[in-house]
Design a protein around this motif. Structure first.
Motif, PDB file in Angstrom:
ATOM      1  N   MET A 292      18.391  51.007  42.409  1.00  0.00           N
ATOM      2  CA  MET A 292      18.789  50.640  40.704  1.00  0.00           C
ATOM      3  C   MET A 292      18.892  49.233  41.157  1.00  0.00           C
ATOM      4  SD  MET A 292      21.333  50.966  37.906  1.00  0.00           S
ATOM      5  CE  MET A 292      22.731  50.686  39.087  1.00  0.00           C
ATOM      6  N   ARG A 293      18.278  47.945  40.812  1.00  0.00           N
ATOM      7  CA  ARG A 293      18.280  46.414  40.873  1.00  0.00           C
ATOM      8  C   ARG A 293      19.251  46.245  40.041  1.00  0.00           C
ATOM      9  NH1 ARG A 293      18.476  42.891  46.480  1.00  0.00           N
ATOM     10  NH2 ARG A 293      17.005  41.507  45.296  1.00  0.00           N
ATOM     11  N   ALA A 294      19.884  45.229  40.522  1.00  0.00           N
ATOM     12  CA  ALA A 294      20.513  44.539  39.383  1.00  0.00           C
ATOM     13  C   ALA A 294      20.034  43.162  38.839  1.00  0.00           C
ATOM     14  CB  ALA A 294      22.051  44.251  39.446  1.00  0.00           C
ATOM     15  N   ASN A 295      20.222  42.784  37.472  1.00  0.00           N
ATOM     16  CA  ASN A 295      19.934  41.474  37.155  1.00  0.00           C
ATOM     17  C   ASN A 295      20.667  40.350  37.842  1.00  0.00           C
ATOM     18  OD1 ASN A 295      18.021  42.317  35.100  1.00  0.00           O
ATOM     19  ND2 ASN A 295      19.499  42.507  34.040  1.00  0.00           N
ATOM     20  N   ARG A 296      19.368  38.868  38.794  1.00  0.00           N
ATOM     21  CA  ARG A 296      20.240  38.319  39.449  1.00  0.00           C
ATOM     22  C   ARG A 296      20.975  36.992  38.006  1.00  0.00           C
ATOM     23  NH1 ARG A 296      20.119  37.885  44.268  1.00  0.00           N
ATOM     24  NH2 ARG A 296      17.455  39.182  45.411  1.00  0.00           N
ATOM     25  N   SER A 297      22.711  36.636  38.348  1.00  0.00           N
ATOM     26  CA  SER A 297      22.922  35.606  37.888  1.00  0.00           C
ATOM     27  C   SER A 297      24.214  35.333  38.164  1.00  0.00           C
ATOM     28  CB  SER A 297      23.833  36.896  36.405  1.00  0.00           C
ATOM     29  OG  SER A 297      24.854  37.704  36.512  1.00  0.00           O
ATOM     30  N   PRO A 298      24.762  33.691  38.152  1.00  0.00           N
ATOM     31  CA  PRO A 298      25.726  33.136  38.750  1.00  0.00           C
ATOM     32  C   PRO A 298      27.345  34.425  39.035  1.00  0.00           C
ATOM     33  CG  PRO A 298      25.253  32.106  37.119  1.00  0.00           C
ATOM     34  CD  PRO A 298      24.426  33.174  36.716  1.00  0.00           C
ATOM     35  N   VAL A 299      27.448  34.953  39.686  1.00  0.00           N
ATOM     36  CA  VAL A 299      28.523  35.388  40.642  1.00  0.00           C
ATOM     37  C   VAL A 299      29.282  34.810  41.183  1.00  0.00           C
ATOM     38  CG1 VAL A 299      29.226  37.668  41.268  1.00  0.00           C
ATOM     39  CG2 VAL A 299      26.903  37.021  40.435  1.00  0.00           C
ATOM     40  N   SER A 300      29.975  35.961  42.285  1.00  0.00           N
ATOM     41  CA  SER A 300      31.549  34.786  42.615  1.00  0.00           C
ATOM     42  C   SER A 300      32.091  33.775  44.186  1.00  0.00           C
ATOM     43  CB  SER A 300      31.967  36.611  42.424  1.00  0.00           C
ATOM     44  OG  SER A 300      31.458  37.301  43.610  1.00  0.00           O
ATOM     45  N   SER A 301      30.808  34.318  44.720  1.00  0.00           N
ATOM     46  CA  SER A 301      31.455  34.039  46.781  1.00  0.00           C
ATOM     47  C   SER A 301      30.770  32.724  46.195  1.00  0.00           C
ATOM     48  CB  SER A 301      30.711  34.845  47.385  1.00  0.00           C
ATOM     49  OG  SER A 301      31.701  35.248  48.536  1.00  0.00           O
TER      50      SER A 301
ATOM     51  N   LEU B  28      28.180  48.513  46.392  1.00  0.00           N
ATOM     52  CA  LEU B  28      28.072  47.011  44.937  1.00  0.00           C
ATOM     53  C   LEU B  28      29.545  47.688  45.688  1.00  0.00           C
ATOM     54  CD1 LEU B  28      26.479  50.367  42.869  1.00  0.00           C
ATOM     55  CD2 LEU B  28      26.211  48.001  43.382  1.00  0.00           C
ATOM     56  N   ALA B  29      30.352  46.483  44.636  1.00  0.00           N
ATOM     57  CA  ALA B  29      32.073  46.252  44.822  1.00  0.00           C
ATOM     58  C   ALA B  29      32.206  46.422  43.264  1.00  0.00           C
ATOM     59  CB  ALA B  29      32.088  45.283  46.085  1.00  0.00           C
ATOM     60  N   VAL B  30      33.636  45.765  43.706  1.00  0.00           N
ATOM     61  CA  VAL B  30      34.905  45.917  42.890  1.00  0.00           C
ATOM     62  C   VAL B  30      35.178  44.155  43.332  1.00  0.00           C
ATOM     63  CG1 VAL B  30      36.783  45.980  41.510  1.00  0.00           C
ATOM     64  CG2 VAL B  30      34.928  47.754  41.588  1.00  0.00           C
ATOM     65  N   ASP B  31      34.764  43.101  42.211  1.00  0.00           N
ATOM     66  CA  ASP B  31      35.345  41.553  42.998  1.00  0.00           C
ATOM     67  C   ASP B  31      36.898  41.182  42.190  1.00  0.00           C
ATOM     68  OD1 ASP B  31      35.338  39.122  43.841  1.00  0.00           O
ATOM     69  OD2 ASP B  31      33.333  38.690  42.317  1.00  0.00           O
ATOM     70  N   MET B  32      37.468  41.555  43.187  1.00  0.00           N
ATOM     71  CA  MET B  32      38.802  41.218  42.322  1.00  0.00           C
ATOM     72  C   MET B  32      39.617  39.321  43.154  1.00  0.00           C
ATOM     73  SD  MET B  32      39.463  43.818  40.993  1.00  0.00           S
ATOM     74  CE  MET B  32      41.371  43.263  40.603  1.00  0.00           C
TER      75      MET B  32
ATOM     76  N   PRO C 203      25.926  37.776  45.921  1.00  0.00           N
ATOM     77  CA  PRO C 203      25.668  38.957  45.251  1.00  0.00           C
ATOM     78  C   PRO C 203      25.042  38.728  44.164  1.00  0.00           C
ATOM     79  CG  PRO C 203      27.866  37.241  45.565  1.00  0.00           C
ATOM     80  CD  PRO C 203      26.900  36.570  46.819  1.00  0.00           C
ATOM     81  N   VAL C 204      24.666  39.902  43.436  1.00  0.00           N
ATOM     82  CA  VAL C 204      24.388  39.892  41.345  1.00  0.00           C
ATOM     83  C   VAL C 204      25.352  40.071  41.303  1.00  0.00           C
ATOM     84  CG1 VAL C 204      22.385  40.624  40.899  1.00  0.00           C
ATOM     85  CG2 VAL C 204      21.950  39.975  42.956  1.00  0.00           C
ATOM     86  N   TYR C 205      25.408  40.249  39.940  1.00  0.00           N
ATOM     87  CA  TYR C 205      26.067  40.400  38.926  1.00  0.00           C
ATOM     88  C   TYR C 205      25.602  42.227  38.410  1.00  0.00           C
ATOM     89  CZ  TYR C 205      28.727  41.303  34.337  1.00  0.00           C
ATOM     90  OH  TYR C 205      29.324  41.304  33.365  1.00  0.00           O
ATOM     91  N   VAL C 206      26.683  43.006  38.179  1.00  0.00           N
ATOM     92  CA  VAL C 206      26.171  44.362  37.780  1.00  0.00           C
ATOM     93  C   VAL C 206      26.505  44.770  36.762  1.00  0.00           C
ATOM     94  CG1 VAL C 206      25.934  46.758  38.233  1.00  0.00           C
ATOM     95  CG2 VAL C 206      25.017  45.419  40.192  1.00  0.00           C
ATOM     96  N   ALA C 207      28.316  44.999  36.584  1.00  0.00           N
ATOM     97  CA  ALA C 207      28.498  44.518  35.017  1.00  0.00           C
ATOM     98  C   ALA C 207      30.504  43.967  35.300  1.00  0.00           C
ATOM     99  CB  ALA C 207      28.740  46.413  35.186  1.00  0.00           C
TER     100      ALA C 207
END
Length: 282
Positions: free
Chosen positions: A1-10, A32-36, A58-62
């Motif tokens: 499964m490929r997530a949509n690309r959007s602005p993320v964290s790192s 997949l990782a939880v971004d804290m 990285p790519v935002y998933v949820a």
């Protein structure tokens, strides 16, 4: 499964951050990782996808692991998935699943939008012919899988090719205008001469390949990275045929030491004055 690309964290997208808590991954080097520890546009606890195939970061998933699991359950209940021999692929709304596939066998009907494909642990010889239906295909990686004919990628804009070749040769790659990286394994010696006419070949890994004449590599004037086994390097160095523009080298073998790698880098003319030793796992 490929997530949509959007602005993320790192701010350093290619490195796993201490605040990234990995909870799922596969043999393809992605996870997949939880971004804290999100950056300005991120939310604490959001789920991101990163790894080998996420060159742009990285790519935002949820927004949370709970949301992700809830979404997966809803997709399963709706039947929004495709089943394969040993796994299922969820079809997420708004996600262009046709740009990349990570599968165990190439389907007869390949999406015309396909840009990257990873074939893992395929049984039998992989037929690459269906890939000609994807005119924008740029990455073909056969992982622990073999093919016998490299003709199909000849007319495609493939930039990165990883194959195990059995019974075929490299002649279909002669003059390929897009190929920049080749990772080759073979079951029998192959002639490297066709690589002379590949104008943009910058990376080459032959550690799993049997070859007839490595001195051909000296004619690859723009090659920047070369990975070989100990005996392969010895043969190349003994003939004084090291590619002239190398910026990095790889030395592969179960008995290779750090000192061996430094000695090799020095012999091929690389600067080893500020060598950094890094240990860890990937």
């Amino acid at each position: 499964m490929r997530a949509n690309r959007s602005p993320v964290s790192s701010t350093t997208p290619h490195i796993c951050q201490p605040g990234w808590i990995r909870f799922a991954g596969g043999d393809d080097g992605n996870y997949l990782a939880v971004d804290m520890d999100p950056a300005r546009n991120g939310l604490p606890g959001q789920v991101i996808a990163s790894g080998r195939d996420y060159d742009e970061g990285p790519v935002y998933v949820a927004d949370s692991l709970t949301s992700l699991l809830q979404e997966h359950l809803e997709l399963l209940e709706k039947g929004s998935y495709e089943g394969y021999a040993d796994y299922i692929s969820l079809r997420r709304p708004g996600c262009d699943s046709g740009t990349q596939q990570i599968i165990g066998v190439i389907p007869e009907e390949v999406p015309t939008t396909l840009q990257a494909i990873h074939v893992n642990d395929a049984t039998g010889i992989v037929d690459l012919s269906p890939l000609t239906a994807a005119p924008g295909l740029r990455r073909v990686h056969l992982n622990r899988s073999t093919t016998a004919d490299l003709t199909p990628p000849r007319g495609l804009p493939v930039e990165s090719l990883r194959v195990a070749l059995t019974g075929g040769d490299l002649s279909p790659l002669a003059g390929h205008p897009h190929l920049a990286s080749l990772d080759l394994k073979t079951t029998a010696p192959v002639d490297l001469t066709p690589l002379r006419s590949v104008p943009h070949l910058h990376g080459l890994d032959l550690t799993g390949a049997g070859t007839t004449d490595l001195t051909v590599l000296a004619d690859l004037a723009d090659l920047r990275y070369l990975s070989l086994g100990r005996q392969q390097w010895a043969a190349l160095l003994d003939h004084g045929k090291v590619p002239p523009a190398l910026a990095a080298v790889g030395l592969v073998g179960d008995d290779v030491t750090f000192d061996d790698a430094i000695a090799l880098a020095s012999r091929v003319g690389l600067d080893t004055g500020d060598v950094l030793r890094v240990a860890g796992s990937l």
